[in-house]
Design an enzyme around this catalytic site. Sequence first.
Site, PDB file in Angstrom:
ATOM      1  N   LEU A  26      -0.227   3.951  -5.847  1.00  0.00           N
ATOM      2  CA  LEU A  26      -0.974   4.559  -4.639  1.00  0.00           C
ATOM      3  C   LEU A  26      -0.625   5.945  -4.697  1.00  0.00           C
ATOM      4  CD1 LEU A  26      -2.826   3.938  -2.277  1.00  0.00           C
ATOM      5  CD2 LEU A  26      -0.841   3.932  -0.666  1.00  0.00           C
ATOM      6  N   LYS A  27       0.354   6.375  -4.800  1.00  0.00           N
ATOM      7  CA  LYS A  27       0.857   7.852  -4.876  1.00  0.00           C
ATOM      8  C   LYS A  27      -0.217   8.562  -5.961  1.00  0.00           C
ATOM      9  CE  LYS A  27       4.440  11.046  -6.234  1.00  0.00           C
ATOM     10  NZ  LYS A  27       4.673  12.059  -5.006  1.00  0.00           N
ATOM     11  N   SER A 448      19.889  27.475  -1.081  1.00  0.00           N
ATOM     12  CA  SER A 448      19.244  27.340  -2.316  1.00  0.00           C
ATOM     13  C   SER A 448      18.323  28.430  -2.480  1.00  0.00           C
ATOM     14  CB  SER A 448      18.466  25.905  -2.188  1.00  0.00           C
ATOM     15  OG  SER A 448      17.470  25.953  -1.067  1.00  0.00           O
ATOM     16  N   ASP A 614      26.969  21.865   4.983  1.00  0.00           N
ATOM     17  CA  ASP A 614      25.465  21.538   5.597  1.00  0.00           C
ATOM     18  C   ASP A 614      25.363  20.311   6.322  1.00  0.00           C
ATOM     19  OD1 ASP A 614      24.222  23.878   4.558  1.00  0.00           O
ATOM     20  OD2 ASP A 614      23.733  23.080   2.698  1.00  0.00           O
ATOM     21  N   HIS A 709       9.058  27.913   5.967  1.00  0.00           N
ATOM     22  CA  HIS A 709       8.252  26.665   5.718  1.00  0.00           C
ATOM     23  C   HIS A 709       6.740  27.280   5.124  1.00  0.00           C
ATOM     24  CE1 HIS A 709      11.298  25.337   8.395  1.00  0.00           C
ATOM     25  NE2 HIS A 709      11.218  24.523   7.842  1.00  0.00           N
TER      26      HIS A 709
HETATM   27  N1  GLN Z   1      22.052  24.261   1.400  1.00  0.00           N
HETATM   28  C1  GLN Z   1      20.970  23.597   1.301  1.00  0.00           C
HETATM   29  C2  GLN Z   1      19.766  24.582   0.896  1.00  0.00           C
HETATM   30  O1  GLN Z   1      19.745  25.834   1.103  1.00  0.00           O
HETATM   31  C3  GLN Z   1      20.336  23.410   2.830  1.00  0.00           C
HETATM   32  C4  GLN Z   1      19.206  22.433   2.913  1.00  0.00           C
HETATM   33  C5  GLN Z   1      18.736  21.891   4.295  1.00  0.00           C
HETATM   34  O2  GLN Z   1      19.264  22.316   5.418  1.00  0.00           O
HETATM   35  N2  GLN Z   1      17.968  20.887   4.320  1.00  0.00           N
HETATM   36  O3  GLN Z   1      18.811  24.047   0.340  1.00  0.00           O
END
Ligand code: GLN
Length: 772
Positions: A26-27, A448, A614, A709
Site C-alpha cells: 500500500l505504501k 542531530s 532526551d 519543522h
Molecule cells: N537528540 C535528538 C535529535 O536531535 C532528539 C530528537 C527528538 O527530540 N525527537 O535528533
Amino acid sequence: MTAKPAAAAARATVYGYPRQGRNRELKKAVEGYWKGRVTPDALRQTAADLRRSAWQQLADAGIHEVPTGDFSYYDHVLDTSVMVGAVPPRHRAAVDADALDGYFAMARGTQDMAPLEMTKWFDTNYHYLVPELSPDTVFTADSAKQVAELSEALALGLAARPVLVGPVTYLLLAKPAPGAAADFEPLTLLDRLLPVYAEVLADLRAAGAEWVQLDEPALVQDRTPAELNTAARAYRDLGALTDRPKLLVASYFDRLGDALPVLAKAPVDGLALDFTAAAAANLDALAAVGGLPGKRLVAGVVDGRNVWINNLENSLSTLGTLLGLADQVDVAASCSLLHVPIDAATERDIDPQILRWLAFARQKTAEISTLARGLAQGTDAIAAELAANRADLASRATSPITHDTAVRARVAAVTDADSRRSQPYSTRTVAQRAHLKLPLLPTTTIGSFPQTAELRAARADLRAGRIDDAGYEQRIESEIRDVLAFQEQAGIDVLVHGEPERNDMVQYFAEQLTGYLATQHGWVQSYGTRYVRPPVLAGDISRPEPMTVRWTAYANSLTDRPVKGMLTGPVTMLAWSFVRDDQPLGDTARQVALALRDEVGDLEAAGTSVIQVDEPALRETLPLRAADHAAYLAWATEAFRLTSSGVRPQTQIHTHMCYAEFGDIVQAIDDLDADVISLEAARSHMQVARELAAHGYPREAGPGVYDIHSPRVPDADEAAALLRKGLDAIPAERLWVNPDCGLKTRGWPETRASLENLVTAARTVRGELSAS
Ligand code: GLN
Ligand code: ZN
C-alpha cells in the site's frame, strides 16, 4: 419450566487488520500515485487486492466475522470526515475537482493549502488527522466507501461487519476550525451529526450489513457528566432508529469507568469491551451493572497492541465468567490489529526460542479463533493448543533472557540515593559555571544534524557489504569533522557530534542493548504511508559495552569547546518500543535506566562535561485516565534521574522534549532535576517559557527559537525577538538559545543559515543585556 436456551456458539472476530500488505504494497502504491507513477485505477486495484487478501487470511485463520471499512489509503479518522462531509472550506475545491486528490490534499496539504493537523490516536503511536469543525459545519452523508467495502467482503461469501468511528468519539477528537471561537465545542454538533450516521447505517443495512460496529474509544478517557449525557443521548437516538442494522458499540485501550453503565443501558444490541490487563476493571464493572442481558458481548481478551502470545487459560477463564453476563459472548482482540506487525513467522533473525513468545496480527487471529473454539466446544477441543501455549509461557517465564540474575540483583540493590544528584542545583550550577565558562545566553543545538543521502548510502553500503566497518567509520568520522567545523565557525558554544551514526534515536540503542530485539519486517503504521519498526523489549536489559562514547570522544578531540554527549532516555526507549507485559513498566524502565546510567558514567569518564538525555516521549505516554498519572510520572521521573544522577556536580545534565503541551506535566519536568532543559517553543511564541516561569521552574531552560519543522530560515531579528520574549519569563542567567528540536530532517543550506542567524540573535541580545 422452560429450558434456558443454549448460548449461541462463540464467534471469533477482529476490529481491524494491518492495511499495508505483507510487503508494504500500500505504501508503494500510494507514494507511487503521489509521484504520478501509479494510475488511480492501479491504486484502487492494489487496495482492493490487499483488502481481499486480508479478509481471506482472516477467514482462513478461523475468524467468523471480518471487519470492513477499516481499510484506509491514509487514515480512518480522515475517512470518517469524508463520510460525514466535514471537508474544511480550504480543501473543498480540491475535493470537488477530484475526490482522491482532494483526500490526499486534506492529509498532506499542497503548496498553498495547509493539511489537517495530525495528532496521536490515544496513547498509541498511530497518528490521525484531526477533524476541523465549526458552528458553520454542514454534515452530509457519503456512505460510498463503507458500502463498497462491505459489498466486496459479502461478495466473497464472508460474514462481514462494517466498523465506523462512533459519532461521540469523532466529535471529541475534533478541534475548532481556524476562525471558529477557541472555546467552541464540536460535541455541540451532535444533533446535526446523528442524522448523517442514521443515513449511513440505513445504507449499510440496505447493502446487507446485519451488524455495524461504532468505535467509541474516547469514552475510556475521563469524561464530564455532560459528555456522558451526550453519549447516552447519541445511543438512545441511534438505538431508536427503525431502519438500522444491529449496533455494536466498541471501546478499547482502557476501562470504560463511568461510561460503562451509560453504554450498558443504551438501546443498542451489543458492546465490545477491552478485557486485557490494562482494562481489567471492566470485568467487575460489567458484573456490577448486571451484565448485558439480551445483548451480545464481544470480549477483547487478546491484546491488540502488543506483540506477546496470549495466556489462553487466563483468557478462557475470563470468557467463562463473561458467559454468565451476556446472551452471546464472542472473542476478539482488544482493539484493531492495526497497531501490531503482520506476521511473526517471517522473522528470520530472532532466536527461535523467543519467536515462540511473539504474536503479531496473524498469530493473534489464530489465538482468537482457538479461544472461540474452546469457548464453544470446551477445552478438550483445544487441548493441543493449550498444551503448546502452556509450554511457550513456561519457557518465557523461566528463560535466562527474561530473568538475568545479574540485572535483577542490580535493580534490587538500587537505593533512593542512586536517583538523586549528590548536590542541589544551586551548588551544581556554581561548579558548572566555573568548569564550562560559557557566555550568558549560551547557544547549542538538540543533537542531530542533517541526515544526508551520503550518510544513508554509507549505512546501506555497510549492510550490503560494499564497505567494511572501518570504511563506514571513516565516513562517520569525516561527517563529524564537518559538523564540528561548521559549529565552531558559526560560533556555537556547546557543540554536538551530530548523531550521523544513528538510524533512529531508539533503534540505535536497542540494537546495542542485550534483551532488546530488532525485527526485520515488524512494520506498523505511524501515519499515512509512514511505517516504523519498533524494537521489542524482550528480556532483561544490560549493556555489554559503551554505545556512544567512541563518537563523542572523537568529536571532543577535535575542539576546545564543550561537546555534549547525547542519549535517548529510558521513558522514550519504552514509549517507542513494544514493551514487556510480564512485569510492570516501571521495572523495565529501571533496567533500561541502569544500562543508560553506565553510558552516562562512561561519557563523563571520557571527558564529556555536558550530557543530554532526551525524553521527547515523556508527555505522550501519560496514561489516558488522570487517576493513573501520578503512578506513571513517579516511575518515569525516577528512571530519568536514575539514568542521570550518578555524575559529578560540575557535569551538566541536559534533557530535551518536543511538542507543545507541557502545562500538565511541569511538575514532572521539574522532578527530572536536569540542569538544563530544551523545549519546542518557536511556533507557540515561547508559551512554554511562560508556563515554566509560572510554575517557578528553578533551573536553566532553552525554549526553541528556531522552528525546525519546515525548511524556512528564521532571520536573526525574528530569533532575537523570540529570545527577548524568553527573557520576559526566564532570567538571562538561566536562558539558553537553541532550535526547537534535532536537525536530522533538514537540509544543510537552511541549517547553516538558521544556526548562523541564531548565533547572531544571541550576540545581539547579549549586547542589549550588557548595555542595560
Ligand atoms: N537528540 C535528538 C535529535 O536531535 C532528539 C530528537 C527528538 O527530540 N525527537 O535528533
Ligand atoms: Zn525534539
